[in-house]
Design an enzyme around this catalytic site. Structure first.
Site, PDB file in Angstrom:
ATOM      1  N   LEU A 146       0.906  -1.239   0.026  1.00  0.00           N
ATOM      2  CA  LEU A 146      -0.007   0.003   0.026  1.00  0.00           C
ATOM      3  C   LEU A 146       0.941   1.030   0.060  1.00  0.00           C
ATOM      4  O   LEU A 146       1.811   1.242   0.621  1.00  0.00           O
ATOM      5  CB  LEU A 146      -0.763   0.008   1.158  1.00  0.00           C
ATOM      6  CG  LEU A 146      -1.869  -1.054   1.371  1.00  0.00           C
ATOM      7  CD1 LEU A 146      -2.697  -0.930   2.783  1.00  0.00           C
ATOM      8  CD2 LEU A 146      -3.015  -0.751   0.384  1.00  0.00           C
ATOM      9  N   ASP A 147       0.422   2.088  -0.722  1.00  0.00           N
ATOM     10  CA  ASP A 147       1.193   3.662  -0.723  1.00  0.00           C
ATOM     11  C   ASP A 147       1.403   3.918   0.729  1.00  0.00           C
ATOM     12  O   ASP A 147       0.458   3.925   1.483  1.00  0.00           O
ATOM     13  CB  ASP A 147       0.530   4.553  -1.368  1.00  0.00           C
ATOM     14  CG  ASP A 147       0.295   4.240  -3.084  1.00  0.00           C
ATOM     15  OD1 ASP A 147       1.345   3.487  -3.460  1.00  0.00           O
ATOM     16  OD2 ASP A 147      -0.254   4.867  -3.616  1.00  0.00           O
TER      17      ASP A 147
END
Ligand code: URA
Length: 232
Positions: A99-100
């Protein structure tokens, strides 16, 4: 599990395993196996290869409710990785599906390499649902565009995505692929900037309502069975 599969998971090459097998240098409870594909259980049997006991690594399966500001990268590689939120015994367990830094929500980890590989290979089309908040108001027509297939990176056609409009600035989007920054790029292609992104599900796993932000826990038996049945 098959003997060859087990040894491959422990890092031995196919060639090395075959060679040791033919030279009768593999022992299961003191006996040489008759077949390289023989069923074994390292939990109950002693396996030796070239005089060294090969102990099956215990598999860990756990989830983290990722907060904003943490990087999905290995422990110590950069400041403030998601591993800082985990107990020391879990810090060498790989994440599955990054995930960012500013994305929140469900992040899954396992050192079951076979499972992680299947979950991440594009052909598995693992379903992921995100809650997306945008700066600009969303329109009903956005939903149709997502269902038809959005183009990102100038010429990459995304697979059709489910799009449920929740309110003027929020939608639930379900993808069956995982390209780099995919959700943000898909929204930009319809002229909307994503200002908050939360992953609510990953394959059969759901972000539990009682898992606080920054908390991690092992899979329950029910979750483990779901994931095993889904991918094996
Ligand atoms: N898509 C994105 O753009 N970012 C994420 O973190 C996950 C999916």
């Amino acid at each position: 599990m098959q003997l060859e599969t087990f040894l491959r998971h422990q890092g031995y090459s196919k060639k090395q395993i075959r060679q040791s097998f033919l030279q009768e240098k593999i022992f299961i409870d003191g006996r040489t196996p008759r077949r390289i594909g023989q069923t074994i259980d390292p939990g109950y049997q002693k396996i030796f290869l070239e005089g060294e006991q090969i102990k099956g690594e215990r598999h860990h399966y756990f989830i983290l409710h990722k907060p904003q500001g943490y990087v999905t990268s290995s422990w110590g590689s950069v400041p403030q990785t998601v591993y800082e939120l985990l107990p020391p015994a879990w810090r060498n367990v790989p994440y599955v599906g990054r995930l960012d830094k500013n994305t929140t929500g469900l992040l899954f980890f396992t050192n079951n390499g076979q499972l992680a590989k299947v979950m991440q290979q594009p052909s598995s089309h693992v379903v992921k649902t995100y809650r997306v908040t945008t700066l600009e108001p969303l329109a009903a027509t956005d939903s149709q565009k997502f269902q038809d297939g959005i183009i990102i990176d100038a010429n990459t056609l995304c697979r059709p995505a489910d799009f449920i409009l929740c309110d003027d600035h929020t939608a639930l989007v379900t993808l069956t692929e995982g390209k780099f920054h995919q959700v943000k790029k898909m929204f930009l292609s319809v002229g909307k900037k994503v200002i908050a992104l939360e992953r609510l599900s990953f394959g059969p796993l759901q972000l539990p309502k009682d898992l606080g932000v920054g908390q991690a826990r092992s899979l329950t038996l029910g979750e483990f069975n779901q994931i095993r049945d889904f991918f094996q």
